[in-house]
Design a protein around this motif. Sequence first.
Motif, PDB file in Angstrom:
ATOM      1  N   ALA A 121       0.850  -1.168  -0.154  1.00 40.05           N
ATOM      2  CA  ALA A 121      -0.009   0.159  -0.137  1.00 40.05           C
ATOM      3  C   ALA A 121       0.775   1.236  -0.112  1.00 40.05           C
ATOM      4  CB  ALA A 121      -0.871  -0.035   1.258  1.00 40.05           C
ATOM      5  N   HIS A 122       1.883   1.293   0.799  1.00 39.97           N
ATOM      6  CA  HIS A 122       3.008   2.565   0.823  1.00 39.97           C
ATOM      7  C   HIS A 122       3.568   2.446  -0.397  1.00 39.97           C
ATOM      8  CE1 HIS A 122       6.949   3.891   1.941  1.00 39.97           C
ATOM      9  NE2 HIS A 122       6.119   4.925   2.164  1.00 39.97           N
ATOM     10  N   ALA A 123       4.131   1.475  -1.024  1.00 35.95           N
ATOM     11  CA  ALA A 123       4.671   1.508  -2.355  1.00 35.95           C
ATOM     12  C   ALA A 123       3.712   1.996  -3.453  1.00 35.95           C
ATOM     13  CB  ALA A 123       5.206   0.187  -2.667  1.00 35.95           C
ATOM     14  N   TYR A 124       2.322   1.578  -3.466  1.00 42.31           N
ATOM     15  CA  TYR A 124       1.503   2.073  -4.499  1.00 42.31           C
ATOM     16  C   TYR A 124       1.294   3.469  -4.422  1.00 42.31           C
ATOM     17  CZ  TYR A 124      -2.691   2.169  -7.333  1.00 42.31           C
ATOM     18  OH  TYR A 124      -3.455   2.245  -8.458  1.00 42.31           O
ATOM     19  N   TRP A 125       1.203   4.006  -3.106  1.00 39.63           N
ATOM     20  CA  TRP A 125       1.083   5.377  -3.114  1.00 39.63           C
ATOM     21  C   TRP A 125       2.328   6.191  -3.630  1.00 39.63           C
ATOM     22  CZ3 TRP A 125       3.738   8.546   0.781  1.00 39.63           C
ATOM     23  CH2 TRP A 125       3.378   9.898   0.559  1.00 39.63           C
ATOM     24  N   ARG A 126       3.689   5.537  -3.245  1.00 41.41           N
ATOM     25  CA  ARG A 126       4.607   6.329  -3.549  1.00 41.41           C
ATOM     26  C   ARG A 126       4.927   6.424  -5.035  1.00 41.41           C
ATOM     27  NH1 ARG A 126       8.206   9.173  -2.793  1.00 41.41           N
ATOM     28  NH2 ARG A 126      10.198   7.752  -2.440  1.00 41.41           N
ATOM     29  N   ILE A 127       4.395   5.089  -5.700  1.00 45.01           N
ATOM     30  CA  ILE A 127       4.652   5.179  -7.126  1.00 45.01           C
ATOM     31  C   ILE A 127       3.652   6.008  -7.888  1.00 45.01           C
ATOM     32  CG2 ILE A 127       4.447   3.387  -9.250  1.00 45.01           C
ATOM     33  CD1 ILE A 127       5.653   1.190  -7.198  1.00 45.01           C
ATOM     34  N   THR A 128       2.340   5.836  -7.349  1.00 44.09           N
ATOM     35  CA  THR A 128       1.104   6.510  -8.222  1.00 44.09           C
ATOM     36  C   THR A 128       0.935   7.834  -7.753  1.00 44.09           C
ATOM     37  OG1 THR A 128      -0.401   5.451  -6.856  1.00 44.09           O
ATOM     38  CG2 THR A 128       0.433   4.203  -8.813  1.00 44.09           C
ATOM     39  N   GLY A 129       1.039   8.270  -6.510  1.00 45.34           N
ATOM     40  CA  GLY A 129       0.744   9.518  -5.823  1.00 45.34           C
ATOM     41  C   GLY A 129      -0.605   9.531  -5.730  1.00 45.34           C
ATOM     42  N   GLU A 130      -1.400   8.367  -5.792  1.00 41.99           N
ATOM     43  CA  GLU A 130      -2.697   8.097  -5.353  1.00 41.99           C
ATOM     44  C   GLU A 130      -3.016   7.611  -4.152  1.00 41.99           C
ATOM     45  OE1 GLU A 130      -4.170   5.551  -8.666  1.00 41.99           O
ATOM     46  OE2 GLU A 130      -3.579   6.783 -10.142  1.00 41.99           O
ATOM     47  N   PRO A 131      -3.797   8.151  -3.118  1.00 41.51           N
ATOM     48  CA  PRO A 131      -3.898   7.656  -1.818  1.00 41.51           C
ATOM     49  C   PRO A 131      -5.291   6.606  -1.914  1.00 41.51           C
ATOM     50  CG  PRO A 131      -5.107   9.835  -2.115  1.00 41.51           C
ATOM     51  CD  PRO A 131      -4.312   9.532  -3.187  1.00 41.51           C
ATOM     52  N   GLU A 132      -5.877   6.457  -2.917  1.00 44.01           N
ATOM     53  CA  GLU A 132      -6.863   5.161  -3.077  1.00 44.01           C
ATOM     54  C   GLU A 132      -6.050   4.326  -4.001  1.00 44.01           C
ATOM     55  OE1 GLU A 132      -9.422   4.614  -1.506  1.00 44.01           O
ATOM     56  OE2 GLU A 132     -10.106   6.180  -0.340  1.00 44.01           O
ATOM     57  N   PRO A 133      -6.083   3.137  -3.683  1.00 42.06           N
ATOM     58  CA  PRO A 133      -6.615   2.329  -2.621  1.00 42.06           C
ATOM     59  C   PRO A 133      -5.878   1.991  -1.531  1.00 42.06           C
ATOM     60  CG  PRO A 133      -6.068   0.712  -4.207  1.00 42.06           C
ATOM     61  CD  PRO A 133      -5.476   2.056  -4.670  1.00 42.06           C
ATOM     62  N   ALA A 134      -4.783   2.812  -1.252  1.00 40.08           N
ATOM     63  CA  ALA A 134      -3.656   2.696  -0.229  1.00 40.08           C
ATOM     64  C   ALA A 134      -4.134   2.701   1.018  1.00 40.08           C
ATOM     65  CB  ALA A 134      -2.202   3.465  -0.618  1.00 40.08           C
ATOM     66  N   VAL A 135      -4.694   4.041   1.260  1.00 37.33           N
ATOM     67  CA  VAL A 135      -5.233   4.464   2.516  1.00 37.33           C
ATOM     68  C   VAL A 135      -6.221   3.222   3.325  1.00 37.33           C
ATOM     69  CG1 VAL A 135      -6.609   6.088   4.068  1.00 37.33           C
ATOM     70  CG2 VAL A 135      -5.001   6.946   2.098  1.00 37.33           C
ATOM     71  N   PRO A 136      -7.249   2.794   2.612  1.00 40.26           N
ATOM     72  CA  PRO A 136      -8.184   1.613   3.263  1.00 40.26           C
ATOM     73  C   PRO A 136      -7.334   0.655   3.628  1.00 40.26           C
ATOM     74  CG  PRO A 136      -9.169   2.524   1.369  1.00 40.26           C
ATOM     75  CD  PRO A 136      -7.647   3.026   1.374  1.00 40.26           C
ATOM     76  N   VAL A 137      -6.331  -0.069   2.994  1.00 42.74           N
ATOM     77  CA  VAL A 137      -5.362  -0.972   3.629  1.00 42.74           C
ATOM     78  C   VAL A 137      -4.510  -0.733   4.355  1.00 42.74           C
ATOM     79  CG1 VAL A 137      -3.378  -2.455   2.419  1.00 42.74           C
ATOM     80  CG2 VAL A 137      -5.155  -1.954   1.019  1.00 42.74           C
ATOM     81  N   LEU A 138      -3.954   0.410   4.409  1.00 43.03           N
ATOM     82  CA  LEU A 138      -3.181   0.810   5.778  1.00 43.03           C
ATOM     83  C   LEU A 138      -4.083   1.171   6.927  1.00 43.03           C
ATOM     84  CD1 LEU A 138      -0.927   3.425   4.011  1.00 43.03           C
ATOM     85  CD2 LEU A 138      -0.296   1.091   4.998  1.00 43.03           C
ATOM     86  N   LEU A 139      -5.292   1.561   6.850  1.00 43.96           N
ATOM     87  CA  LEU A 139      -6.284   1.955   7.979  1.00 43.96           C
ATOM     88  C   LEU A 139      -6.511   0.319   8.515  1.00 43.96           C
ATOM     89  CD1 LEU A 139      -7.644   3.604   9.695  1.00 43.96           C
ATOM     90  CD2 LEU A 139      -9.366   4.035   8.155  1.00 43.96           C
ATOM     91  N   ALA A 140      -6.704  -0.505   7.710  1.00 42.81           N
ATOM     92  CA  ALA A 140      -7.164  -1.718   8.033  1.00 42.81           C
ATOM     93  C   ALA A 140      -6.257  -2.652   8.881  1.00 42.81           C
ATOM     94  CB  ALA A 140      -7.462  -2.758   6.663  1.00 42.81           C
ATOM     95  N   ALA A 141      -4.950  -2.019   8.694  1.00 47.10           N
ATOM     96  CA  ALA A 141      -3.964  -2.599   9.645  1.00 47.10           C
ATOM     97  C   ALA A 141      -3.798  -1.942  11.104  1.00 47.10           C
ATOM     98  CB  ALA A 141      -2.495  -2.679   8.802  1.00 47.10           C
ATOM     99  N   VAL A 142      -4.252  -0.979  11.096  1.00 49.30           N
ATOM    100  CA  VAL A 142      -4.440  -0.270  12.425  1.00 49.30           C
ATOM    101  C   VAL A 142      -5.253  -0.827  13.479  1.00 49.30           C
ATOM    102  CG1 VAL A 142      -4.388   2.148  13.699  1.00 49.30           C
ATOM    103  CG2 VAL A 142      -3.415   1.872  10.976  1.00 49.30           C
ATOM    104  N   ASP A 143      -4.902  -1.754  14.010  1.00 43.61           N
ATOM    105  CA  ASP A 143      -5.749  -2.338  15.017  1.00 43.61           C
ATOM    106  C   ASP A 143      -5.790  -1.661  16.323  1.00 43.61           C
ATOM    107  OD1 ASP A 143      -7.430  -4.288  16.606  1.00 43.61           O
ATOM    108  OD2 ASP A 143      -5.847  -5.799  16.451  1.00 43.61           O
ATOM    109  N   PRO A 144      -6.988  -1.131  16.756  1.00 44.99           N
ATOM    110  CA  PRO A 144      -7.052  -0.466  18.080  1.00 44.99           C
ATOM    111  C   PRO A 144      -6.581  -1.220  19.405  1.00 44.99           C
ATOM    112  CG  PRO A 144      -8.954   0.328  16.831  1.00 44.99           C
ATOM    113  CD  PRO A 144      -8.215  -0.950  16.117  1.00 44.99           C
TER     114      PRO A 144
END
Length: 213
Positions: A121-144
């Motif tokens: 997800a981080h790489a996709y954002w860095r490569i494309t500059g597009e936060p979608e669909p990276a943000v949902p994947v990263l947020l899903a990894a943040v377990d409260p």
Amino acid sequence: MGPAAGPAVPEVVPFLDMGADWAYQALRVLGGVGPAAAAVADRLADFATGRDPRARRHHLRRAAWAHWRVTGDDTLALAVRGAAVCTPVFLADLGPAASRYAGTVRALMDSPGAWTRTAAAHAYWRITGEPEPAVPVLLAAVDPAWTGNPAQPVREAVRRLGEIGPAAAVAAPRLRGILASERRLAYGFRGVSILADEMYTRTLAEALTRIDP
């Protein structure tokens, strides 16, 4: 490291000849030095292509990355094919120059491995500059309810959301909720300590500052 470490390059180079593990660490350091290590660009190229007899498979990606960091030329890095280059962490470093691999990285965002999904997800954002669909994947990894188990890339996902900044605003409520918790990590779980909790707190605060200044 960086340019200030340039004078140490002659002391690092001999480690390229001291066995696989030492060579790998030397490649990492030389890449971290960057342009100030330009004098060893040819050695790095030899490791990246396997021409150096000491080069092993796990050296290729690291050497290609180091060559790019030292020379600023991504031609060799992108010419290193297969598993040596198609890893999210390496491609994230290359950013838009790795656009040909965006599809590969996008597919890895559906990987069963949490660390792989986060890195992709981080790489996709860095490569494309597009936060979608990276943000949902990263947020899903943040377990409260994360207890500090290193098998879960929670802190890494928080850090990457912070790098995305305001475009990751959807993550802010969850990060604030975790930060507001009286106790975030389970002290005593596999060596988790108060220091680890403090580091996590700092990561959360820094991410929130970047997402919602």
